[in-house]
Write a protein that holds these residues in place. Structure first.
Motif, PDB file in Angstrom:
ATOM      1  N   HIS A 114       0.843  -1.237  -0.032  1.00 29.61           N
ATOM      2  CA  HIS A 114       0.041   0.002  -0.173  1.00 29.61           C
ATOM      3  C   HIS A 114       0.645   1.215  -0.201  1.00 29.61           C
ATOM      4  O   HIS A 114       1.230   1.731   0.936  1.00 29.61           O
ATOM      5  N   GLY A 116      -0.187   4.325  -0.791  1.00 28.63           N
ATOM      6  CA  GLY A 116      -0.890   5.264   0.061  1.00 28.63           C
ATOM      7  C   GLY A 116      -0.663   5.615   1.236  1.00 28.63           C
ATOM      8  O   GLY A 116      -0.683   6.925   1.717  1.00 28.63           O
ATOM      9  N   SER A 122       0.618   8.913  -1.853  1.00 33.24           N
ATOM     10  CA  SER A 122       0.999   8.064  -3.097  1.00 33.24           C
ATOM     11  C   SER A 122       2.434   7.810  -3.283  1.00 33.24           C
ATOM     12  O   SER A 122       2.988   8.323  -2.743  1.00 33.24           O
ATOM     13  N   LYS A 346     -12.466  -1.588  -5.704  1.00 36.50           N
ATOM     14  CA  LYS A 346     -12.327  -0.600  -4.842  1.00 36.50           C
ATOM     15  C   LYS A 346     -13.090  -1.023  -3.720  1.00 36.50           C
ATOM     16  O   LYS A 346     -12.779  -0.900  -2.580  1.00 36.50           O
ATOM     17  N   CYS A 356      -8.543   2.673  -0.926  1.00 37.78           N
ATOM     18  CA  CYS A 356      -7.499   2.987  -1.885  1.00 37.78           C
ATOM     19  C   CYS A 356      -8.138   3.986  -2.980  1.00 37.78           C
ATOM     20  O   CYS A 356      -9.564   4.143  -2.742  1.00 37.78           O
ATOM     21  N   GLU A 357      -7.439   4.642  -3.771  1.00 42.31           N
ATOM     22  CA  GLU A 357      -8.279   5.409  -4.584  1.00 42.31           C
ATOM     23  C   GLU A 357      -8.543   4.673  -5.853  1.00 42.31           C
ATOM     24  O   GLU A 357      -7.917   3.584  -6.029  1.00 42.31           O
ATOM     25  N   SER A 360      -5.870   2.780  -7.902  1.00 44.73           N
ATOM     26  CA  SER A 360      -5.096   1.871  -7.376  1.00 44.73           C
ATOM     27  C   SER A 360      -5.963   0.700  -7.404  1.00 44.73           C
ATOM     28  O   SER A 360      -5.242  -0.576  -7.613  1.00 44.73           O
ATOM     29  N   LEU A 386      -1.207  -0.923  -4.661  1.00 49.27           N
ATOM     30  CA  LEU A 386      -2.296   0.147  -4.310  1.00 49.27           C
ATOM     31  C   LEU A 386      -1.536   1.182  -4.263  1.00 49.27           C
ATOM     32  O   LEU A 386      -0.604   1.472  -3.308  1.00 49.27           O
ATOM     33  N   HIS A 389      -3.893   6.561  -1.645  1.00 50.33           N
ATOM     34  CA  HIS A 389      -4.822   6.605  -0.524  1.00 50.33           C
ATOM     35  C   HIS A 389      -6.091   6.875  -0.744  1.00 50.33           C
ATOM     36  O   HIS A 389      -6.570   7.502  -1.785  1.00 50.33           O
ATOM     37  N   MET A 390      -7.050   6.028   0.023  1.00 48.66           N
ATOM     38  CA  MET A 390      -8.435   6.233   0.027  1.00 48.66           C
ATOM     39  C   MET A 390      -8.967   7.820   0.038  1.00 48.66           C
ATOM     40  O   MET A 390      -9.858   8.019  -0.801  1.00 48.66           O
TER      41      MET A 390
END
Ligand code: F0G
Length: 428
Positions: A114, A116, A122, A346, A356-357, A360, A386, A389-390
């Motif tokens: 991850h 993120g 990122s 997602k 995640c965005e 990703s 990923l 970030h969300m």
């Protein structure tokens, strides 16, 4: 330039015409033919096993630049640099396992790396710490990039730390508010161009030298040196046991290029004994590289890009040539997935408590399809990247104003209203 004596620690090579440039040459492309450049290093003096131990001991040092998930690998990133790097520090991102996501993807042995969890949310921070360090080394007076949002946030943060003015070109109305807010907050000048990302990149590439701006898009080969450490770090986290597949989203193809270089160097320098295969996933509405792959890369493909995954809304990837070599060297595959598949993936990543965005999630969506089609063996060990970030792209999460009303219900401040709402939700 020709090297008549001993080679320096690092130098640059044009991948098109083979011309060589000094490591500190400020050109971002070949000054002769305009081709993409690559940074080359003299093989490290230490053997692979010793390097692995060195990298391990640096993991638990005090939180300075040695502890950075990029500079921990400095011998493979920028071995000749003696100045203190401009580092947050960055990297040290987790390798996550969630059974629900693995089951959904159809590959039980799945880890999610991850990116993120980087300082600006990122993977771009890994490239930017090196890019901005290089900008300082060559005495750049100002830096610039075109961006779908993440590169600009990262550029802005690292330029602020280095005290350099930063200028970013973004496609007007096409960048998420979160990414834009970060970029402005860190103090960069944002220019919203009436065009798409490809137009922004064309414009800044054509004008940066004349305007005295050091270009820090991923055409800049020093960015890729930093992004290589996603691979080095995940290999270290797996005890240098090579996974069967690494799956990542593809936009401008900088990461694809960096991953291939990292893997080939790691093998050449004795850190690993074989290469994994790479799977690059694009959004169907922005999938020129997937189309190229289908045709055996006979010619370069360009498209007008459109997808919900705004970070990878790119129709003419700058690192095409580098990425083709990587797919060929790793016996890789390139696949396009629909926006619906991306959003479904997602949803799975979010509901696993990771988040995640959208861009990703393309990697998880692509993995599911490749496993379902039997192109990835369900018993394979896979790492999916990923990239962001969300919180990078929240509009999607709440589905716009109408969706927000449904997801976040307003109630009166009374116990009865609270009980009613909870009862209703529990009843489904
Ligand atoms: N994922 C995210 C979250 C990104 O922001 C990007 C690229 C990619 C994947 C694709 O990576 O370009 O190396 O193939 N974002 C760039 C930007 C273009 O401007 O932030 P790539």
């Amino acid at each position: 330039m020709s090297f008549t004596t001993v080679r320096p620690a690092s130098w640059q090579v044009c991948l098109t015409c083979g011309s060589e440039l000094l490591e500190t040459d400020p050109a971002v492309r070949c000054t002769g033919c305009g081709g993409l450049l690559e940074v080359r290093h003299r093989p490290p003096e230490l053997p692979g096993a010793v390097l692995r131990t060195l990298f391990q001991t640096r993991c638990c040092t005090r939180p300075d630049t040695t502890h950075s998930g990029v500079w921990r690998f400095r011998e493979l990133v920028l071995p000749g640099a003696t100045d203190e790097p401009v580092s947050h520090p960055e990297g040290n991102t987790p390798l996550l396992y969630r059974e629900s996501v693995a089951r959904w993807a159809g590959v039980p042995d799945l880890f999610l790396k991850h990116e993120g969890h980087n300082p600006t949310g990122s993977f771009k921070d890994r490239g930017m710490t090196v890019g901005i360090t290089q900008a300082r080394r060559i005495g750049a007076q100002a830096v610039a990039c075109a961006s779908t949002g993440n590169t600009s946030a990262s550029l802005a943060a690292y330029a602020a730390q280095a005290g350099l003015p930063a200028f970013v070109l973004v496609p007007a109305g096409k960048v998420s508010m979160g990414k834009l807010a970060q970029t402005v907050g860190y103090g960069a000048r944002v220019l919203a161009v009436k065009g798409d990302f490809d137009a922004c990149l064309r414009l800044i590439e054509a004008s940066s030298a004349e305007l005295g701006l050091y270009l820090l898009n991923s055409v800049n080969p020093f960015r890729l040196e930093g992004q290589k450490t996603i691979i080095l770090e995940l290999l270290q986290q797996l005890g240098w046991e090579v996974p069967d597949w690494i799956v990542l989203p593809g936009g401008n193809l900088g990461n694809t290029s960096a991953f291939g270089k990292a893997l080939e160097e790691a093998k050449a320098w004795g850190l690993i004994d074989r290469l994994p295969r790479l799977a690059v996933i694009q959004a169907a509405g922005a999938a020129p590289f997937a189309a190229g792959f289908e045709q055996g890369f006979r010619e370069r493909v360009r498209v007008d890009a459109e997808t919900v995954a705004s970070a990878i809304r790119i129709g003419n990837p700058a690192s095409w040539d580098r990425a083709v070599r990587v797919i060929q060297a790793t016996d890789g595959v390139v696949l396009a997935v629909s926006d619906e598949e991306i959003l479904a993936a997602k949803g799975e990543v979010d509901r696993a408590g990771i988040g995640c965005e959208p861009a990703s999630a393309a990697s998880v969506a692509g993995l599911r399809r490749l496993a379902a089609e039997g192109r990835i063996d369900p018993h394979a060990r896979v790492v999916a990247i990923l990239t962001g970030h969300m919180l990078k792209d929240t509009d999607r999460l709440l589905g716009g104003p109408a969706g927000r009303k449904k997801a976040v219900r307003e109630i009166e401040p009374t116990a009865a209203a609270l009980a009613r709402a909870i009862k209703r939700d529990r009843a489904g």
